[in-house]
Design a protein around this motif. Structure first.
Motif, PDB file in Angstrom:
ATOM      1  N   VAL A   1       0.836  -1.203   0.000  1.00  0.00           N
ATOM      2  CA  VAL A   1       0.000   0.000   0.000  1.00  0.00           C
ATOM      3  C   VAL A   1       0.874   1.258   0.000  1.00  0.00           C
ATOM      4  O   VAL A   1       0.628   2.196  -0.759  1.00  0.00           O
ATOM      5  N   CYS A   2       1.913   1.276   0.824  1.00  0.00           N
ATOM      6  CA  CYS A   2       2.802   2.444   0.877  1.00  0.00           C
ATOM      7  C   CYS A   2       3.513   2.643  -0.451  1.00  0.00           C
ATOM      8  O   CYS A   2       3.605   3.770  -0.954  1.00  0.00           O
TER       9      CYS A   2
ATOM     10  N   THR B   1      -3.496   8.986  -2.801  1.00  0.00           N
ATOM     11  CA  THR B   1      -3.889   8.381  -1.534  1.00  0.00           C
ATOM     12  C   THR B   1      -4.480   7.002  -1.782  1.00  0.00           C
ATOM     13  O   THR B   1      -5.262   6.812  -2.720  1.00  0.00           O
ATOM     14  N   GLN B   2      -4.109   6.066  -0.933  1.00  0.00           N
ATOM     15  CA  GLN B   2      -4.623   4.697  -0.988  1.00  0.00           C
ATOM     16  C   GLN B   2      -5.507   4.477   0.245  1.00  0.00           C
ATOM     17  O   GLN B   2      -5.031   4.597   1.371  1.00  0.00           O
TER      18      GLN B   2
ATOM     19  N   VAL C   1      -1.125   8.294   2.572  1.00  0.00           N
ATOM     20  CA  VAL C   1      -1.196   9.586   1.888  1.00  0.00           C
ATOM     21  C   VAL C   1       0.199  10.001   1.435  1.00  0.00           C
ATOM     22  O   VAL C   1       1.119  10.060   2.256  1.00  0.00           O
ATOM     23  N   PRO C   2       0.380  10.289   0.142  1.00  0.00           N
ATOM     24  CA  PRO C   2       1.682  10.797  -0.298  1.00  0.00           C
ATOM     25  C   PRO C   2       1.929  12.190   0.285  1.00  0.00           C
ATOM     26  O   PRO C   2       0.997  12.981   0.434  1.00  0.00           O
ATOM     27  N   VAL C   3       3.192  12.461   0.601  1.00  0.00           N
ATOM     28  CA  VAL C   3       3.586  13.742   1.197  1.00  0.00           C
ATOM     29  C   VAL C   3       4.526  14.441   0.215  1.00  0.00           C
ATOM     30  O   VAL C   3       5.575  13.889  -0.128  1.00  0.00           O
ATOM     31  N   PHE C   4       4.131  15.635  -0.192  1.00  0.00           N
ATOM     32  CA  PHE C   4       4.919  16.422  -1.145  1.00  0.00           C
ATOM     33  C   PHE C   4       5.467  17.667  -0.467  1.00  0.00           C
ATOM     34  O   PHE C   4       4.827  18.230   0.427  1.00  0.00           O
TER      35      PHE C   4
ATOM     36  N   VAL D   1      -6.746  -4.898   4.074  1.00  0.00           N
ATOM     37  CA  VAL D   1      -5.379  -5.011   3.558  1.00  0.00           C
ATOM     38  C   VAL D   1      -5.085  -6.392   2.989  1.00  0.00           C
ATOM     39  O   VAL D   1      -4.261  -6.534   2.094  1.00  0.00           O
ATOM     40  N   HIS D   2      -5.784  -7.406   3.463  1.00  0.00           N
ATOM     41  CA  HIS D   2      -5.540  -8.772   2.990  1.00  0.00           C
ATOM     42  C   HIS D   2      -6.026  -8.968   1.557  1.00  0.00           C
ATOM     43  O   HIS D   2      -5.586  -9.894   0.871  1.00  0.00           O
ATOM     44  N   ALA D   3      -6.901  -8.094   1.090  1.00  0.00           N
ATOM     45  CA  ALA D   3      -7.399  -8.157  -0.283  1.00  0.00           C
ATOM     46  C   ALA D   3      -6.592  -7.272  -1.225  1.00  0.00           C
ATOM     47  O   ALA D   3      -6.820  -7.291  -2.429  1.00  0.00           O
ATOM     48  N   PHE D   4      -5.633  -6.512  -0.674  1.00  0.00           N
ATOM     49  CA  PHE D   4      -4.824  -5.614  -1.505  1.00  0.00           C
ATOM     50  C   PHE D   4      -3.684  -6.407  -2.142  1.00  0.00           C
ATOM     51  O   PHE D   4      -2.892  -7.024  -1.433  1.00  0.00           O
TER      52      PHE D   4
END
Length: 165
Positions: A89-90, A99-100, A124-127, A105-108
């Motif tokens: 996910v990360c 953002t994810q 969440v991505p950090v810019f 999480v087990h289905a990702f």
């Protein structure tokens, strides 16, 4: 700091709690230029506020290894030390810049189980101010479907106001 918040309340109450927390974070960080201090403070304040936040922290873009994240400031159990862009996910958030929001999480596909108790996740991505990816904010819960669009929107706002302003 305000008392811990149980997310099983109304969405409006959750949004109000986030709004108050965003103001608290901004006040605490006012004038602090150090990125690590800012990340540590955000992780701590988020973890202390929301009861379902099982692991809260940052994976930072490693300047010495292309397309790899390294664990940064966090609150919770042991985290993965390194995550490649596109992995889990990360890594998906880092690779896509989006953002994810993952209710299970087990289905990702390709989920990385840093702690097997994790059930749901928002990343969440950090810019920075120039628009470069500097990290991802990772929040895990040991409850399934613990996060929703309110979490995603407010976490995006908090990281934008904290790191891109």
């Amino acid at each position: 700091m305000a008392e811990a918040f149980n997310e099983l309340t109304l969405p409006a109450e959750k949004a109000e709690r986030y709004a108050a927390l965003a103001e608290e974070i901004a006040a605490v960080l006012d004038g602090e230029p150090n990125r690590t201090a800012r990340m540590a403070t955000v992780a701590s304040m988020l973890a202390a506020t929301f009861e379902t936040f099982f692991w809260t922290g940052f994976y930072v873009v490693d300047p010495d290894k292309a397309r790899e994240l390294v664990v940064g400031p966090y609150q919770g159990t042991l985290g993965c030390l390194r995550i490649a862009f596109g992995r889990g996910v990360c890594g998906a958030a880092a690779a896509s810049g989006e953002t994810q929001l993952v209710p299970d999480v087990h289905a990702f596909p390709g989920h990385i189980a840093c702690d097997g108790r994790s059930q749901s996740e928002v990343v969440v991505p950090v810019f920075d101010a120039a628009g470069a990816l500097i990290a991802v904010l990772d929040v895990d819960s040991d409850q399934p479907a613990a996060f929703d669009e309110i979490d995603a929107l407010w976490l995006e706002k908090i990281v934008r106001d904290t790191f891109a302003a």
